[in-house]
Design a protein around this motif. Structure first.
Motif, PDB file in Angstrom:
ATOM      1  N   THR A 248       0.672  -1.683  -0.062  1.00 19.51           N
ATOM      2  CA  THR A 248       0.048  -0.147  -0.071  1.00 19.51           C
ATOM      3  C   THR A 248       1.058   1.246  -0.051  1.00 19.51           C
ATOM      4  O   THR A 248       0.437   2.127  -0.946  1.00 19.51           O
ATOM      5  CB  THR A 248      -0.612  -0.233   0.937  1.00 19.51           C
ATOM      6  OG1 THR A 248      -1.481  -1.182   1.274  1.00 19.51           O
ATOM      7  CG2 THR A 248      -2.437   0.814   1.259  1.00 19.51           C
ATOM      8  N   ASN A 297      -6.223   4.403  -8.868  1.00 17.88           N
ATOM      9  CA  ASN A 297      -7.359   4.649  -7.906  1.00 17.88           C
ATOM     10  C   ASN A 297      -7.776   3.702  -7.347  1.00 17.88           C
ATOM     11  O   ASN A 297      -7.598   3.887  -6.073  1.00 17.88           O
ATOM     12  CB  ASN A 297      -7.679   5.838  -7.814  1.00 17.88           C
ATOM     13  CG  ASN A 297      -6.811   7.206  -7.770  1.00 17.88           C
ATOM     14  OD1 ASN A 297      -7.393   8.165  -8.883  1.00 17.88           O
ATOM     15  ND2 ASN A 297      -5.227   7.886  -7.223  1.00 17.88           N
ATOM     16  N   GLY A 298      -8.696   3.231  -7.746  1.00 16.47           N
ATOM     17  CA  GLY A 298      -8.851   1.818  -7.815  1.00 16.47           C
ATOM     18  C   GLY A 298      -9.083   1.140  -7.163  1.00 16.47           C
ATOM     19  O   GLY A 298      -8.787   0.216  -5.806  1.00 16.47           O
ATOM     20  N   PHE A 299      -7.313   0.426  -7.769  1.00 15.79           N
ATOM     21  CA  PHE A 299      -6.900  -0.379  -6.913  1.00 15.79           C
ATOM     22  C   PHE A 299      -6.142  -0.291  -5.589  1.00 15.79           C
ATOM     23  O   PHE A 299      -5.741  -0.872  -5.322  1.00 15.79           O
ATOM     24  CB  PHE A 299      -5.379  -1.157  -8.070  1.00 15.79           C
ATOM     25  CG  PHE A 299      -5.541  -1.427  -9.285  1.00 15.79           C
ATOM     26  CD1 PHE A 299      -6.038  -2.938  -9.353  1.00 15.79           C
ATOM     27  CD2 PHE A 299      -5.197  -0.702 -10.466  1.00 15.79           C
ATOM     28  CE1 PHE A 299      -6.530  -3.451 -11.121  1.00 15.79           C
ATOM     29  CE2 PHE A 299      -4.678  -1.660 -11.854  1.00 15.79           C
ATOM     30  CZ  PHE A 299      -6.178  -2.860 -11.841  1.00 15.79           C
ATOM     31  N   HIS A 300      -6.085   0.991  -5.580  1.00 11.14           N
ATOM     32  CA  HIS A 300      -5.245   1.469  -3.973  1.00 11.14           C
ATOM     33  C   HIS A 300      -6.409   1.279  -3.450  1.00 11.14           C
ATOM     34  O   HIS A 300      -6.138   1.034  -2.072  1.00 11.14           O
ATOM     35  CB  HIS A 300      -5.097   2.881  -4.604  1.00 11.14           C
ATOM     36  CG  HIS A 300      -3.379   2.965  -3.621  1.00 11.14           C
ATOM     37  ND1 HIS A 300      -3.548   4.529  -3.395  1.00 11.14           N
ATOM     38  CD2 HIS A 300      -2.926   2.551  -2.475  1.00 11.14           C
ATOM     39  CE1 HIS A 300      -2.352   4.520  -2.146  1.00 11.14           C
ATOM     40  NE2 HIS A 300      -2.489   3.317  -1.927  1.00 11.14           N
ATOM     41  N   VAL A 301      -7.562   1.476  -3.373  1.00 11.56           N
ATOM     42  CA  VAL A 301      -8.758   1.420  -2.712  1.00 11.56           C
ATOM     43  C   VAL A 301      -9.175  -0.084  -2.487  1.00 11.56           C
ATOM     44  O   VAL A 301      -8.926  -0.646  -1.401  1.00 11.56           O
ATOM     45  CB  VAL A 301      -9.871   1.964  -3.025  1.00 11.56           C
ATOM     46  CG1 VAL A 301     -11.108   1.134  -2.721  1.00 11.56           C
ATOM     47  CG2 VAL A 301      -9.991   3.836  -3.240  1.00 11.56           C
ATOM     48  N   ILE A 302      -8.925  -1.140  -3.590  1.00 11.17           N
ATOM     49  CA  ILE A 302      -8.626  -3.014  -2.573  1.00 11.17           C
ATOM     50  C   ILE A 302      -7.840  -2.981  -2.634  1.00 11.17           C
ATOM     51  O   ILE A 302      -7.771  -3.726  -1.019  1.00 11.17           O
ATOM     52  CB  ILE A 302      -8.205  -3.622  -4.522  1.00 11.17           C
ATOM     53  CG1 ILE A 302      -9.607  -2.766  -5.493  1.00 11.17           C
ATOM     54  CG2 ILE A 302      -8.185  -4.671  -4.184  1.00 11.17           C
ATOM     55  CD1 ILE A 302      -9.581  -3.667  -7.020  1.00 11.17           C
ATOM     56  N   LYS A 304      -6.547  -0.955   0.264  1.00  9.04           N
ATOM     57  CA  LYS A 304      -6.586  -0.657   1.890  1.00  9.04           C
ATOM     58  C   LYS A 304      -7.258  -1.474   2.181  1.00  9.04           C
ATOM     59  O   LYS A 304      -7.337  -1.756   3.408  1.00  9.04           O
ATOM     60  CB  LYS A 304      -7.026   0.493   1.206  1.00  9.04           C
ATOM     61  CG  LYS A 304      -6.018   1.697   1.362  1.00  9.04           C
ATOM     62  CD  LYS A 304      -6.827   2.992   1.415  1.00  9.04           C
ATOM     63  CE  LYS A 304      -5.006   4.128   0.366  1.00  9.04           C
ATOM     64  NZ  LYS A 304      -5.883   5.240   0.089  1.00  9.04           N
ATOM     65  N   GLY A 305      -8.384  -2.410   1.827  1.00  7.77           N
ATOM     66  CA  GLY A 305      -9.494  -3.496   1.934  1.00  7.77           C
ATOM     67  C   GLY A 305      -8.843  -4.424   2.225  1.00  7.77           C
ATOM     68  O   GLY A 305      -8.419  -5.305   3.416  1.00  7.77           O
ATOM     69  N   TYR A 306      -7.147  -4.998   1.598  1.00 10.84           N
ATOM     70  CA  TYR A 306      -6.922  -5.972   1.711  1.00 10.84           C
ATOM     71  C   TYR A 306      -5.330  -5.490   2.910  1.00 10.84           C
ATOM     72  O   TYR A 306      -5.530  -6.712   4.403  1.00 10.84           O
ATOM     73  CB  TYR A 306      -6.348  -6.719   0.819  1.00 10.84           C
ATOM     74  CG  TYR A 306      -6.917  -7.002   0.203  1.00 10.84           C
ATOM     75  CD1 TYR A 306      -8.007  -7.934  -0.199  1.00 10.84           C
ATOM     76  CD2 TYR A 306      -6.926  -7.053  -1.717  1.00 10.84           C
ATOM     77  CE1 TYR A 306      -8.265  -8.550  -1.232  1.00 10.84           C
ATOM     78  CE2 TYR A 306      -7.697  -7.391  -2.538  1.00 10.84           C
ATOM     79  CZ  TYR A 306      -8.948  -8.470  -2.149  1.00 10.84           C
ATOM     80  OH  TYR A 306      -9.574  -8.328  -3.286  1.00 10.84           O
ATOM     81  N   LEU A 307      -5.633  -4.499   2.876  1.00 10.62           N
ATOM     82  CA  LEU A 307      -4.634  -3.381   4.388  1.00 10.62           C
ATOM     83  C   LEU A 307      -5.807  -3.973   5.376  1.00 10.62           C
ATOM     84  O   LEU A 307      -5.295  -4.292   6.877  1.00 10.62           O
ATOM     85  CB  LEU A 307      -4.036  -2.418   4.038  1.00 10.62           C
ATOM     86  CG  LEU A 307      -3.822  -1.969   5.155  1.00 10.62           C
ATOM     87  CD1 LEU A 307      -2.332  -3.265   5.719  1.00 10.62           C
ATOM     88  CD2 LEU A 307      -3.226  -0.329   4.965  1.00 10.62           C
ATOM     89  N   ALA A 308      -6.872  -4.151   5.583  1.00  6.60           N
ATOM     90  CA  ALA A 308      -7.606  -3.852   6.611  1.00  6.60           C
ATOM     91  C   ALA A 308      -7.983  -5.170   6.884  1.00  6.60           C
ATOM     92  O   ALA A 308      -7.623  -6.004   8.321  1.00  6.60           O
ATOM     93  CB  ALA A 308      -9.137  -3.441   6.084  1.00  6.60           C
ATOM     94  N   ASP A 335      -4.847 -11.948  -4.736  1.00 11.19           N
ATOM     95  CA  ASP A 335      -5.608 -10.640  -4.479  1.00 11.19           C
ATOM     96  C   ASP A 335      -4.675  -9.075  -4.724  1.00 11.19           C
ATOM     97  O   ASP A 335      -4.871  -8.337  -5.007  1.00 11.19           O
ATOM     98  CB  ASP A 335      -6.867 -10.636  -3.999  1.00 11.19           C
ATOM     99  CG  ASP A 335      -7.994 -11.694  -4.723  1.00 11.19           C
ATOM    100  OD1 ASP A 335      -7.191 -12.775  -5.479  1.00 11.19           O
ATOM    101  OD2 ASP A 335      -8.602 -11.989  -4.321  1.00 11.19           O
TER     102      ASP A 335
END
Lengths: 477, 477, 477, 477
Positions: A248, A297-302, A304-308, A335
């Motif tokens: 990330t 930017n979408g990949f980055h949001v993704i 951050k979800g895997y970071l969660a 993923d």
């Protein structure tokens, strides 16, 4: 559950590259496991465990025969995925010598870490390619005067190249953290059900030194630089957090760049470019959709979800470990890397194809430049003999009026300097304003030198990884 | 990007049911889109747009001929996924009448919302089945005295059934929020590129009322209960947040239950059970691994990751919309529902197969019960003539010593009452203590009545959805 | 830990309003607790528990004497926060009658839920005020032609008012979810250590109906509409998730609006306005920093962090409950509401003060309008006798060249129509283009009617909550 | 907004230490800023900017006179926080020489980074103290045989000390990442509004080298090891992500440890201990509530929420920067460090006070040991002449029955070995089983050596940081 309505992994299918897919595919993993089993078996033989001649060769001969459906059929019977893969490999080889003294985790933890490790190397490679592209673009546009913005409105002059170097530098910091992670990432090793090496020690009739020597060989096979020691059944899941947070981090420079390019496209200052043959809408030729930047930017949001998800597992180990993390890691690890791969591939493509519309860049700068130079105008007016207060009053009066007139549409261009030329309170000629403007447009402080320094630092990295620097992306959707 | 190393969606392949997979598969989506196009076309014809006879029939005749590879081949040429699917459908039908006056988003937003809506109905169905199973288990164990724990240590007596009702009630609240979401979830509708209905109005030669009438028919076709009005190109992404947060909410009762069952298994009070034929490790017959419960908790962590993705999109709309959310939603929406499906399927399986070991439950209660009854002992001692202070001192002295003796291994059972019987300061007989114990073991306050009330409420829900209540899970891995 | 270097809650100190702060302050909570204890005591007396005359009055007489430092001093001795507050209240009143048959959680769970419930009402009030402001702005700008953007570039015409209604409608959906939450939010009630009501039942000598009647009165005192039944020591933490996710949802419309206003400010189309007396930078009069809008987006990021905390607690209940959530809820609940309060207050201020620069709006529309009308030009050209293909070719040729010339700075304005006028292949007069432009500028489809419908729906809400609709924000930093 | 209902920062007030609070308090920050201004002023004077004698001394004389309410009053007038602090400092000193050629961000970015940097050093110190405590406990319990668990059920034998080393090792990896972060964390430096150094260069009449020399001095003053170069108005927010993710990583070992100690307390194997004088509930002497461990897990959930906020900012930079991150960072940065401080302080307290109940540990091991030794029994039986198949059958038969009998309460202890002694099919004496048991209880593989290696590695760290290793926590609530 039947196979109708099969659903592919969308990140793998649409965005990731063959190299990254190979690391995370079912076939790929089976191959890594078989190599691992063979390495263990060789080590055991060298250290005195009886393994008949020809056995290792028999396993090696069939290791690339990967039939996933056969393995899945076995799993539906045994209800145990590792057992199914042992049986398949042994049946193919015609022997039952692998997995001796091992538990499932002795295999899966290490092989999954190997996937992570190799995927990190792949990310490293492409990140260096992206940095090389940032560096190239920054050098090309090193001296193009450009309106820097804060709060999304014009603030001061900079150069286009410095803006590129700025985002590149953000990425460079992330890559340094990535390099450090690669150097220190520790493998779990061959330590048995709860990490005491009990089963291998037993296999070697209590000879602890042989159990350790075997693990040394296995770690050497993996090629991972470090190893855990007092570990339980599983490696600490906070390592996964470190991996995903580093991804990330590395993605952030690209994220900021993509977001800013979307803003620039809105002003027609630049565009992410088009693939050869691609055209904008024929009906609306001005359309420069930043599809790829939006996707970055979408990949980055993704990510951050895997970071969660990774954070959800960290610090939640019960005793020597359990498998409540298993289903999460099956999703999160591949993923996150597939999304990262798509992000880097897309960023590289944008950096290769982006266009700067210098005329619009120039128009924007000219629109705001007079405002940026009012302090200098004041100083010049005083030099030519105007009273400081009268001059200050005149400048402020006109400046406020110009801003208002532009906003209400009375004027289309910033004509502050022509109004000031006409105002006798200042006593400055059109020529004087021309000079001021010329100087103001080329005085960008240290911006060009900062570009040079960025280029120099990236140069060291690419010199050390020439293959990575030369990497070119495939076609993207 | 080639097709070697194909990677399946792991949630779909290993955990989700055919019904849920069908909603999110490539084939399934193409079918939904074709139904949608036909519904629009029918509406347009009814409202006066010339559509030659036989055209609609021609589209209907081929709508189930779904060839994904052919569509993908078209997309690699057009670089536009919707365009590829239009061409494929038209070529199959031999006509070019669909998609008239529509933009891509008029199709994709509504069809994706339809997928979400139908997936919500599927979740509703299985959630009711899970509630029915909670209710059944709670009723079965309504009166089994049980040691309630706070801070993970024994606190007060309850019943096993009440514990089940407690987790069931948490889920029930989530299901109520789900029902409300299903009732109010609004479709974007047929509103053109930026939401003004301009293109359909133009198609109807400026007749606004016809454009609205067409949208009414389309909404009726979708079967979604509500619609947006002043929407832009896309529906607000905060709707996705509401969807994923509601899934996470519904999953929470199951999450708490699974975590607690893992704790109970550690004490051998209960187990998640085994499928028919399945045995624990033959070497270690005590092993009651809570694999499925661990997986339930894992699914919940996954959902929370998708919740982070949904949150990352909410409130981030630029102007009338862009596609930076596109890649995120391609991943997040199917995968959140597939994970939720696996979670419900697994929870239902565990509720069906779980075992309660009443003897161990009883042992645990007896271990702690004397401590819980010391206040009552004091009151009884005073009644029989002991001095209050002397009795209090005696009880405290023995209780502290018993706790210490149990922890240091001097005694294996809580023998507080036999020690108190032997202490003349209290003057209570063994018989008196026997009575106290008997009463203490059956006095669980309102616990059984709370079970009844839970069963009653679930009963209303299952009566309204008998098919859902009767749903039985398939085999799980 | 000493009191030097005291650190205030930054959200409370800088951004939240007195009303919201009062709900979450130490003093406020002590008052709520004392009211609650008195309500329980009154109920117990009514139901037959002996409480001497004057006792309730004594407690009521001192309930507003809140000395936090005295309570803290007691806590440092007892190491128990609730015990410290009981002692303080009893010492002030000179009696020891409160908290009879209660455990700490019987107090704290209900009082914290009351704080949440009242804070939800406060959010509801201000959200309605924000909706009223959206509605007012939308009505004011209902008919201003405006360039809608997708992918951040011009797409089609809309009206400014419709854009306002669009963001307002996103918020309206969130407010509907909020209303539903307020109606269904269930209190834990007075149920003892593990939820069985055992202690109150014992207090009433086994009379279960009296224990239930007491709880009824307590719930009536709280004014919360629903209650849990088979609950454990704590209410399910997934309720906190529902609360925080609903806040995040309600905030999303404001988030999208703020982000888009920041984009508009970058184009000088609009500004968030200034407080009376405030000026932009005197040196740079064009500076329209969107500080408040940036802050709105910042508040949303904060809410998403608290959403992650809430998700971290949901579905993680061990047995009848523990306190691993305690420190999280002490931070998350007040801070989420304080951030939400700041967000609403800031949004209301921006909506009150924002400015639309119609001249720039008009310039932007004129820049892009010719491109948007090329299809209509073609139809008109054919009507006047031009060949369709020749006309199409002419239009495309000029359009592409105009786009190029604008981007390379050759022309500053979109002169497509004058070029087309000059091209004999089309045969259209300047007058014809003038008409086309005039029509194109006023044909916004259903946009104005969508504004009307939004205004109507908000009107119903404000009619039901006139006080909320009239709420005006205080000064913001 | 008035000061009634003041709300303190709950993390600072209840959990953090004075040292950490001092870094984040309003006073503390004002002091850091004033030191910074003075350092810049000295540097400017050295490099030739005229600063009258006595001016620097005047500022130094008043730098500790921090009156926050006076500053706040100024801010309410100027609406600019930095301006308010400049005026206050200048008024106190009686001069106007600070902040020359600086923008607000030249001050605030660097001072906030200094707060972060010093807070990282504080975390490093306490983390080393925690590692020292893990090491001490591991050494103390190095050889206590202990039942390792996987899936929360007994799996194999280990030692208590190895379990401690396992959690310690997880933390050690985090601390290594922390050390690396401290070594590489780069300061933004003195670079003006958009990062070009333009204003300082202008101040030095175009002498770029002097502007750079000034920055060198400022960086030296800060004591931060690295610096950014091509930065914009703000340092990249992905640095904040790296900081908060590293905190979350370091906290993970403590999180896993705390969770496992809560599990152990449920089995009465260990307790987190009590402060001197503290007792468990006098009514329920068995109550060993793991309040502090629960709080550690709570702190970790809080950190993960701040991680989500940090992730929300990363890769979201618009152009050269804006302040949408400002309100987030005001909350996230102090609160993440305050929570981390509380977590470390609490962990250290638990490690100091925890108790191991060796008798219960022994009971648990004896309950499961016979199951763990069945393979060895088989081998011994064969050696004494039993048929392998008959022996295997006998063992399995009894083992399954014992497990069943224990679960149904027929037997309280694992009497497998006495049943096998009585079975003539095996031909093994009670004495033989005694020997097997004795050996099985002491064969823990490499567990003790792993403890030694962990102790050795921590020893190196504490030798390098003796002050940190000696740190003792204050009293916790």
């Amino acid at each position: 559950m039947s196979n109708t309505n099969a659903i592919p992994n969308v990140l793998a299918e649409r965005y990731a590259t063959p190299a990254m897919r190979a690391l995370w595919s079912g076939e790929g993993k089976v191959r890594l496991e078989r190599d691992y089993w063979i390495a263990v078996l060789k080590g055991q033989k060298d250290l005195g465990i009886p393994v008949p001649d020809g056995v290792i060769e028999a396993y090696e001969a069939v290791k690339d025969k990967v039939f996933l459906s056969s393995i899945m059929q076995r799993e539906r019977v045994t209800r145990h995925d590792v057992k199914a893969r042992i049986e398949e490999f042994c049946d193919l080889a015609g022997h039952e010598h692998i997995h001796k003294g091992m538990t499932s985790r002795d295999l899966t933890e290490n092989v999954e870490q190997l996937q992570v490790f190799r995927a990190l190397l792949e990310v490293q490679k492409k990140s260096i390619a992206v940095l090389a592209a940032f560096s190239k673009r920054a050098a090309q546009t090193r001296d193009i005067p450009f309106t820097a913005r804060t709060h999304n409105v014009a603030a001061q002059a900079t150069t286009f190249g410095k803006r590129m170097a700025m985002f590149g530098e953000e990425m460079l910091i992330g890559v340094q953290a990535l390099n450090e992670l690669i150097n220190t990432y520790p493998a779990r090793g061959l330590k048995g059900a709860v990490g005491t090496r009990l089963d291998q020690i037993t296999l070697f009739n209590g000879d602890t030194s042989k159990a350790r020597a075997l693990e040394e060989r296995v770690l050497h096979h993996l090629g991972i630089n470090a190893a855990l020691d007092a570990v339980g059944q599983v490696y600490p899941r906070s390592l996964d957090l470190q991996v995903v947070s580093t991804l990330t981090h590395v993605a952030s420079g690209a994220g900021s760049f993509a977001k800013t390019l979307r803003l620039m496209a809105g002003h027609e200052l630049a565009s992410e470019g088009f693939a050869k043959g691609q055209v904008g809408s024929s009906a609306m030729p001005h359309k420069m959709n930043s599809r790829s930047c939006e996707r970055i930017n979408g990949f980055h949001v993704i990510l951050k979800g895997y970071l969660a998800m990774a954070a959800g597992l960290a610090g939640d180990q019960w005793n020597e470990g359990d498998v409540s993390c298993s289903v999460v890691r099956r999703v999160m690890l591949p993923d996150a890397f597939l999304a990262m791969d798509g992000l880097l591939e897309t960023t590289l493509t944008v950096l290769n194809q982006m266009e700067v519309f210098e005329a619009v860049v120039e128009q924007e700068l000219m629109r705001y430049l007079p405002f940026l130079l009012t302090t200098t105008v004041l100083m010049e007016a005083v030099k030519t003999g105007s009273g400081r207060e009268a001059a200050h009053e005149a400048i402020k009066e006109h400046a406020v009026q110009v801003a208002k007139d532009m906003r209400t549409g009375k004027v289309a261009h910033n004509d502050l300097f022509s109004r000031l030329t006409a105002d006798s309170r200042l006593g400055l000629s059109a020529d004087a304003f021309e000079k001021l403007t010329t100087h103001g447009r080329t005085n960008m402080g240290d911006a060009p030198e900062q570009v040079d320094y960025f280029v120099e630092r990236v140069g060291k990295l690419t010199a050390a990884h020439p293959e990575a620097a030369a990497y070119q992306p495939g076609d993207i959707l």
